[in-house]
Structure formats: structure tokens, C-alpha cells
Design a protein around this motif. Structure first.
Motif, mmCIF file in Angstrom:
data_model
loop_
_atom_site.group_PDB
_atom_site.id
_atom_site.type_symbol
_atom_site.label_atom_id
_atom_site.label_comp_id
_atom_site.label_asym_id
_atom_site.label_seq_id
_atom_site.Cartn_x
_atom_site.Cartn_y
_atom_site.Cartn_z
ATOM 1 N N ASN A 97 54.104 33.155 43.209
ATOM 2 C CA ASN A 97 52.897 33.872 43.636
ATOM 3 C C ASN A 97 51.718 32.928 43.866
ATOM 4 O O ASN A 97 50.563 33.273 43.631
ATOM 5 C CB ASN A 97 52.522 34.945 42.612
ATOM 6 C CG ASN A 97 51.688 36.064 43.220
ATOM 7 O OD1 ASN A 97 51.646 36.241 44.435
ATOM 8 N ND2 ASN A 97 51.015 36.837 42.369
ATOM 9 N N LYS A 114 43.454 39.240 42.057
ATOM 10 C CA LYS A 114 44.597 38.422 41.667
ATOM 11 C C LYS A 114 44.294 37.603 40.426
ATOM 12 O O LYS A 114 45.179 37.335 39.596
ATOM 13 C CB LYS A 114 44.995 37.505 42.825
ATOM 14 C CG LYS A 114 46.285 36.743 42.624
ATOM 15 C CD LYS A 114 46.644 35.939 43.875
ATOM 16 C CE LYS A 114 47.953 35.199 43.716
ATOM 17 N NZ LYS A 114 48.321 34.435 44.947
ATOM 18 N N SER A 115 43.034 37.226 40.257
ATOM 19 C CA SER A 115 42.642 36.400 39.116
ATOM 20 C C SER A 115 42.902 37.109 37.783
ATOM 21 O O SER A 115 43.094 36.451 36.756
ATOM 22 C CB SER A 115 41.171 36.027 39.217
ATOM 23 O OG SER A 115 40.358 37.193 39.246
ATOM 24 N N LEU A 116 42.901 38.428 37.790
ATOM 25 C CA LEU A 116 43.086 39.188 36.553
ATOM 26 C C LEU A 116 44.432 38.885 35.902
ATOM 27 O O LEU A 116 44.536 38.828 34.676
ATOM 28 C CB LEU A 116 42.967 40.692 36.828
ATOM 29 C CG LEU A 116 41.588 41.200 37.264
ATOM 30 C CD1 LEU A 116 41.650 42.685 37.578
ATOM 31 C CD2 LEU A 116 40.548 40.928 36.181
ATOM 32 N N THR A 117 45.450 38.714 36.712
ATOM 33 C CA THR A 117 46.786 38.464 36.174
ATOM 34 C C THR A 117 47.181 36.986 36.216
ATOM 35 O O THR A 117 48.083 36.576 35.482
ATOM 36 C CB THR A 117 47.837 39.274 36.950
ATOM 37 O OG1 THR A 117 47.762 38.933 38.343
ATOM 38 C CG2 THR A 117 47.606 40.769 36.778
ATOM 39 N N MET A 118 46.511 36.193 37.035
ATOM 40 C CA MET A 118 46.942 34.811 37.240
ATOM 41 C C MET A 118 46.165 33.788 36.418
ATOM 42 O O MET A 118 46.636 32.674 36.192
ATOM 43 C CB MET A 118 46.832 34.453 38.727
ATOM 44 C CG MET A 118 47.689 35.318 39.636
ATOM 45 S SD MET A 118 49.453 35.102 39.358
ATOM 46 C CE MET A 118 49.716 33.549 40.219
ATOM 47 N N LYS A 119 44.966 34.134 35.966
ATOM 48 C CA LYS A 119 44.127 33.161 35.262
ATOM 49 C C LYS A 119 44.821 32.597 34.038
ATOM 50 O O LYS A 119 44.734 31.397 33.750
ATOM 51 C CB LYS A 119 42.803 33.808 34.866
ATOM 52 C CG LYS A 119 41.832 32.835 34.189
ATOM 53 C CD LYS A 119 40.513 33.509 33.849
ATOM 54 C CE LYS A 119 39.567 32.531 33.162
ATOM 55 N NZ LYS A 119 38.257 33.168 32.829
ATOM 56 N N LYS A 120 45.550 33.433 33.307
ATOM 57 C CA LYS A 120 46.202 32.969 32.079
ATOM 58 C C LYS A 120 47.221 31.866 32.362
ATOM 59 O O LYS A 120 47.419 30.966 31.546
ATOM 60 C CB LYS A 120 46.886 34.136 31.374
ATOM 61 C CG LYS A 120 47.965 34.823 32.200
ATOM 62 C CD LYS A 120 48.481 36.079 31.528
ATOM 63 C CE LYS A 120 49.512 36.793 32.382
ATOM 64 N NZ LYS A 120 49.925 38.085 31.791
ATOM 65 N N TYR A 121 47.866 31.937 33.534
ATOM 66 C CA TYR A 121 48.833 30.903 33.887
ATOM 67 C C TYR A 121 48.137 29.596 34.270
ATOM 68 O O TYR A 121 48.660 28.510 34.027
ATOM 69 C CB TYR A 121 49.694 31.354 35.072
ATOM 70 C CG TYR A 121 50.534 32.585 34.812
ATOM 71 C CD1 TYR A 121 51.615 32.543 33.939
ATOM 72 C CD2 TYR A 121 50.251 33.773 35.454
ATOM 73 C CE1 TYR A 121 52.391 33.660 33.718
ATOM 74 C CE2 TYR A 121 51.027 34.900 35.234
ATOM 75 C CZ TYR A 121 52.090 34.841 34.365
ATOM 76 O OH TYR A 121 52.858 35.959 34.146
ATOM 77 N N ASP A 127 46.012 35.283 25.389
ATOM 78 C CA ASP A 127 47.283 36.027 25.432
ATOM 79 C C ASP A 127 48.482 35.153 25.068
ATOM 80 O O ASP A 127 49.596 35.346 25.585
ATOM 81 C CB ASP A 127 47.511 36.644 26.818
ATOM 82 C CG ASP A 127 46.411 37.620 27.209
ATOM 83 O OD1 ASP A 127 45.895 38.310 26.305
ATOM 84 O OD2 ASP A 127 46.082 37.689 28.407
ATOM 85 N N SER A 208 55.732 35.541 35.210
ATOM 86 C CA SER A 208 56.215 36.911 35.015
ATOM 87 C C SER A 208 57.217 37.336 36.079
ATOM 88 O O SER A 208 57.069 37.046 37.254
ATOM 89 C CB SER A 208 55.034 37.886 35.039
ATOM 90 O OG SER A 208 55.483 39.216 35.043
ATOM 91 N N GLY A 210 57.545 40.282 37.022
ATOM 92 C CA GLY A 210 57.031 41.486 37.672
ATOM 93 C C GLY A 210 57.606 42.762 37.116
ATOM 94 O O GLY A 210 57.566 43.816 37.763
#
Length: 215
Positions: A97, A114-121, A127, A208, A210
Motif C-alpha cells: 500500500n 490514509k495516514s490514520l492507518t499507515m502512520k504506525k507503520y 499500538d 496488515s 486487510g
């Protein structure tokens, strides 16, 4: 837990959607006598559908799964079963992604939402993700890309090819599609593959799936 959503399709693009495990309930008369493909099938169901189709003289043409340098350990059993049965694996998300495109770092995060789910990576620190996120892997990709005279996404795509899968990276325009083609016509060495996998293992997490669990 998420229920695996499996998709069966013909190579012409006509799709049928079904919960994993219901494939064998499809009446044989509904299946055209041409190669069939599936999506998100794990080793158990790949074996079942392969046997189901083979008994009717129909090839299992492909299994499309999430596979990349950042999502490999969770699909090793699926890859092994597909190799055993000579079923080609098609890799969606070969660039995780966008993570393996080299575009993102602490100063260049994906745009909202997109930043909501990708920032942690990308940066970690939340988390359960380590500080720095995937940065060590990105640096190894950059090192190999520089040595090869290639781009980071080209190295990431070539990794998938080198492992015997067929990548289907996204491309928003003709320029990006042409750049993706730079991943073809060469192969990472075993040493380079090993270095990339070691770097991926060292970050301690995968991208992830998905919500799909391969069974």
C-alpha cells in the motif's frame, strides 16, 4: 476474528463471491470448462479447490493474495502449497500500500485519511509498533536500490518476482506504469534477498492483511 472472504473468478474477469469453504458446493454445471482463479485462499482451501477443479478437468489458474516483503511470513504455507500444486501466485499489495515505494518517512506521511492507518507503520511508537516503524527496512531497500541503479519500488517489486510470484502493482499514470517495468529483466541476488528479509524480520511487524486470514 475476521472471516476469510474468498473470491472465485474466471480468467475472463467474470466474478463469483463466496465465503471460503463453499466452493465445493458450487454445482459443476455452473463452472465453465476454462481456467479458474481464486483470491485469498490459504493452503487448505487451495488444495480443496484444486482437487475439485482437477476432477472436472479444469485448471486452477491462479491464487491472488496479499504478498510483499512486508507480508511474507503469514503466507509462507500458502506459497508452499501453491508451488506444490503448480498454481501461480498473484501478489496484490506488492508495495504494501505504498510503504515499499520509498515515498513515506517521518517527514512525508501519507495524506489523510490514509495516514490514520499507515502512520504506525512509518514512524511507530504506538499500538505496539517500535519507534522508527519500518525505517530500518526502508534504509536497506535504499541501499540495494542505489547499488543496483534502481528505485526503491523497483527493488520491492523485483523481490516478489524473485520469490516466484506475479506482482500487480498499482499505477496512477503512464509514467508510474513505465517505472514499474524497471523491476523486470533482472533478479536480486540470493544475498540481497536475504538482506531484505533479515531487515524485514528485524522491524518486528508485518503489513496488515486487510482482514483476510488465509486458511
Amino acid at each position: 476474528t475476521h472471516t476469510t472472504q474468498a473470491r472465485t473468478h474466471t480468467h475472463t474477469g467474470t466474478h463469483r463471491h463466496a465465503q471460503t469453504g463453499t466452493y465445493a458446493q458450487i454445482h459443476p454445471r455452473t463452472l465453465p470448462a476454462r481456467p479458474q482463479g481464486v483470491c485469498n485462499y490459504g493452503p487448505t482451501y487451495v488444495a480443496r479447490v484444486h482437487a475439485f477443479l482437477a476432477a472436472r478437468g479444469i485448471p486452477l489458474a491462479s491464487n491472488q493474495i496479499n504478498y510483499s516483503l512486508m507480508y511474507r511470513k503469514s503466507v509462507e504455507a500458502t506459497l508452499a502449497k501453491c508451488a506444490e500444486l503448480s498454481v501461480p501466485v498473484i501478489s496484490y499489495f506488492p508495495l504494501a500500500n505504498g510503504l515499499l515505494s520509498g515515498r513515506y518517512d517521518a517527514d512525508n506521511l501519507p495524506k489523510f485519511p490514509k495516514s490514520l492507518t499507515m502512520k504506525k507503520y512509518v514512524v511507530g511508537g504506538a499500538d505496539g509498533f517500535p519507534d522508527g516503524g519500518y525505517t530500518p527496512l526502508l534504509r536497506e531497500l535504499q541501499r540495494i536500490a542505489a547499488a543496483r541503479g534502481k528505485s526503491v519500488p523497483q527493488v520491492s517489486i523485483n523481490y516478489v518476482v524473485s520469490k516466484g510470484a506475479i506482482p500487480i502493482p498499482g499505477a496512477r499514470n503512464a509514467e508510474m506504469a513505465a517505472a514499474n517495468m524497471g523491476a523486470m529483466g533482472w533478479r536480486l541476488s540470493e544475498a540481497e534477498v536475504g538482506a531484505l528479509e533479515a531487515a524485514a524480520d528485524a522491524i518486528g511487524f508485518e503489513f496488515s492483511s486487510g482482514g483476510f486470514r488465509l486458511e
